[in-house]
Enzyme design. Sequence first.
Site, mmCIF file in Angstrom:
data_model
loop_
_atom_site.group_PDB
_atom_site.id
_atom_site.type_symbol
_atom_site.label_atom_id
_atom_site.label_comp_id
_atom_site.label_asym_id
_atom_site.label_seq_id
_atom_site.Cartn_x
_atom_site.Cartn_y
_atom_site.Cartn_z
ATOM 1 N N ARG A 113 0.922 -1.384 0.252
ATOM 2 C CA ARG A 113 -0.358 -0.090 -0.332
ATOM 3 C C ARG A 113 0.723 0.505 -0.078
ATOM 4 N NH1 ARG A 113 -5.788 -1.525 3.490
ATOM 5 N NH2 ARG A 113 -5.441 -3.593 2.926
ATOM 6 N N GLU A 121 -7.479 -0.155 14.733
ATOM 7 C CA GLU A 121 -8.092 -0.945 14.077
ATOM 8 C C GLU A 121 -7.079 -1.884 13.362
ATOM 9 O OE1 GLU A 121 -8.718 0.507 10.107
ATOM 10 O OE2 GLU A 121 -8.502 -1.998 9.692
ATOM 11 N N ARG A 130 1.305 -5.028 11.967
ATOM 12 C CA ARG A 130 0.194 -3.717 12.506
ATOM 13 C C ARG A 130 -0.404 -4.537 14.198
ATOM 14 N NH1 ARG A 130 -4.661 -0.561 10.779
ATOM 15 N NH2 ARG A 130 -2.939 0.647 9.707
ATOM 16 N N SER A 171 -11.334 -5.945 9.447
ATOM 17 C CA SER A 171 -11.863 -4.445 9.309
ATOM 18 C C SER A 171 -13.174 -6.171 8.173
ATOM 19 C CB SER A 171 -11.506 -3.686 7.581
ATOM 20 O OG SER A 171 -12.508 -3.251 7.232
ATOM 21 N N ARG A 222 1.836 1.255 10.501
ATOM 22 C CA ARG A 222 1.267 1.868 9.069
ATOM 23 C C ARG A 222 2.166 1.702 8.179
ATOM 24 N NH1 ARG A 222 -3.387 3.922 6.815
ATOM 25 N NH2 ARG A 222 -3.818 4.303 9.398
HETATM 26 N N1 LIG Z 1 -0.718 -0.035 5.721
HETATM 27 C C1 LIG Z 1 -0.823 -1.007 6.404
HETATM 28 N N2 LIG Z 1 0.117 -1.231 7.613
HETATM 29 C C2 LIG Z 1 -0.147 -2.205 8.397
HETATM 30 N N3 LIG Z 1 -1.422 -2.850 8.521
HETATM 31 C C3 LIG Z 1 -1.970 -2.537 7.352
HETATM 32 C C4 LIG Z 1 -2.226 -1.641 6.408
HETATM 33 N N4 LIG Z 1 -3.055 -1.578 5.834
HETATM 34 C C5 LIG Z 1 -4.013 -2.129 6.170
HETATM 35 N N5 LIG Z 1 -3.045 -2.790 7.410
HETATM 36 C C6 LIG Z 1 -3.969 -4.051 8.285
HETATM 37 O O1 LIG Z 1 -4.951 -4.801 7.380
HETATM 38 C C7 LIG Z 1 -6.103 -5.207 7.871
HETATM 39 C C8 LIG Z 1 -6.830 -4.785 6.482
HETATM 40 O O2 LIG Z 1 -6.644 -4.326 6.050
HETATM 41 S S1 LIG Z 1 -8.336 -3.350 5.566
HETATM 42 O O3 LIG Z 1 -7.827 -2.506 4.433
HETATM 43 O O4 LIG Z 1 -8.983 -2.808 6.716
HETATM 44 N N6 LIG Z 1 -9.313 -4.303 4.757
HETATM 45 C C9 LIG Z 1 -9.088 -5.241 4.143
HETATM 46 O O5 LIG Z 1 -8.110 -5.321 3.018
HETATM 47 C C10 LIG Z 1 -10.124 -5.906 4.051
HETATM 48 N N7 LIG Z 1 -9.712 -6.728 2.526
HETATM 49 C C11 LIG Z 1 -9.914 -7.510 5.288
HETATM 50 O O6 LIG Z 1 -8.825 -7.904 4.995
HETATM 51 C C12 LIG Z 1 -5.596 -3.571 9.262
HETATM 52 O O7 LIG Z 1 -7.034 -3.803 9.454
HETATM 53 C C13 LIG Z 1 -4.957 -3.623 9.310
HETATM 54 O O8 LIG Z 1 -4.384 -4.496 10.391
#
Ligand SMILES: Nc1ncnc2c1ncn2[C@@H]1O[C@H](COS(=O)(=O)NC(=O)[C@@H](N)CO)[C@@H](O)[C@H]1O
Length: 419
Positions: free
Chosen positions: A258, A347, A388, A350, A273
């Site tokens: 991401r 969070e 995370r 999700s 993050r």
């Molecule tokens: N940039 C990031 N760095 C670390 N962990 C992350 C990051 N972005 C998301 N996550 C983790 O990934 C989880 C799911 O991301 S989400 O966008 O909320 N949801 C999804 O991707 C859905 N597909 C359910 O998993 C978050 O709750 C968090 O625990």
Amino acid sequence: MLGLDFIKANREAVERAIAQKNVGLDLDALLTLEGEVRGLKTEIDQLRAERNAISAGFKSAAPEEKAELGRRAKEAGARAGELEGHLAEKQRLLTALQMRVPNIPYEGAPIGPDENSNIVIRTEGSPPEFGFEPLDHVALIEKNGWADLSRITQVSGSRTYCLKGRLALLETKLMAWALEKIAAAEFTPITVPAIARDQAFLNQGQFPGHEEETYQLPNDDLWLAGTAEVALTSLHSGEILESGSLPVLYAGYSPCFRREAGSAGRDVRGLLRVHQFVKVEQYVICEADQAQSAEWHARLLELAESLLTALEIPYQVIETSTGDMGLGKYRMNDIESWVPSLGKYRETHSCSTLHDWQARRANIRYRDRDGKVRFAHTLNNTALASPRILVPLLENHQTENGRVRLPRVLQELMGGEFL
Ligand SMILES: Nc1ncnc2c1ncn2[C@@H]1O[C@H](COS(=O)(=O)NC(=O)[C@@H](N)CO)[C@@H](O)[C@H]1O
């Protein structure tokens, strides 16, 4: 996306969803385009019918009429061809608008513009009373040499991490543990690439709209997904599944990428993050039945909560507001884990129900018991995402001398009481 018949039959509900999800979409323009597309299709069919009628009667026509008939047939064909060009353009514009129509939100979702309208619906476990000043996860890591958070920045830039020693072992064991736990609940473990074509992002809902949060591989017309949900949504794209093969249950494991383009300045310290992480994803394709979707939503939440309970991490379950849940969601419950150094819940999971909003985009259909072919429903939820999850895990289980006492389930995995 929603079906055109549904949009026309539920115009007020769709207008309300557009307002409640802050989507800038002109539904009148979409409906006008839909009318134009239908009109063009009718006109083209009539011209084709006319040309076919002429051709059918051509042989038996009087010789002196053949020239005129031939001209009219040719003219009808040319006109139809011209209209088909207009139709293709109008259809493209209509589909582009239709892809931005939001799903109808759950009637129990708080109505509001963003996460500030989210509400806590359940709290499990209570934040630990330390009796000493707790360290944050970065300090714990530095004290124990469990990661290199500075050298790696020189190599890979900000928001990257490399774990070392027992924490590196813990992350890999933790993900295997999560994958096995979800697999034990009848989900098929599956490892998927983060690499995918843009159609997969359109199908899942990341595109159009979130391109700039997504890493692109421009030489190969490919992108890097931020979740296994992208590949899993398109795995059965274009198929008609037999009803006996539903529900399709996947425990997807993948690296996730991401850009965090919109997160400048947020969570810059440590592991919350980062640009690349790993995740075990729960994914469901089920029959187009709201009760079934609701049951799977509850089951997905229950499974994720069971992992947090086993890790002895206090958490709360959130009902996500209409403005925060995103375009395709009918319902979204986040799970937030307690982070002592922040003094708040963050969070970590999700859970989403999308009904047939993704299945229409990905063209995932099934033959129901009456033999009728219908779009399926899809759901997804985080099982565990690292690094995370390491933040609440390390911080909640720290001891006065800066060690980390592992929850029982991890003591077996790691062969000792302490990390
Ligand atoms: N940039 C990031 N760095 C670390 N962990 C992350 C990051 N972005 C998301 N996550 C983790 O990934 C989880 C799911 O991301 S989400 O966008 O909320 N949801 C999804 O991707 C859905 N597909 C359910 O998993 C978050 O709750 C968090 O625990």
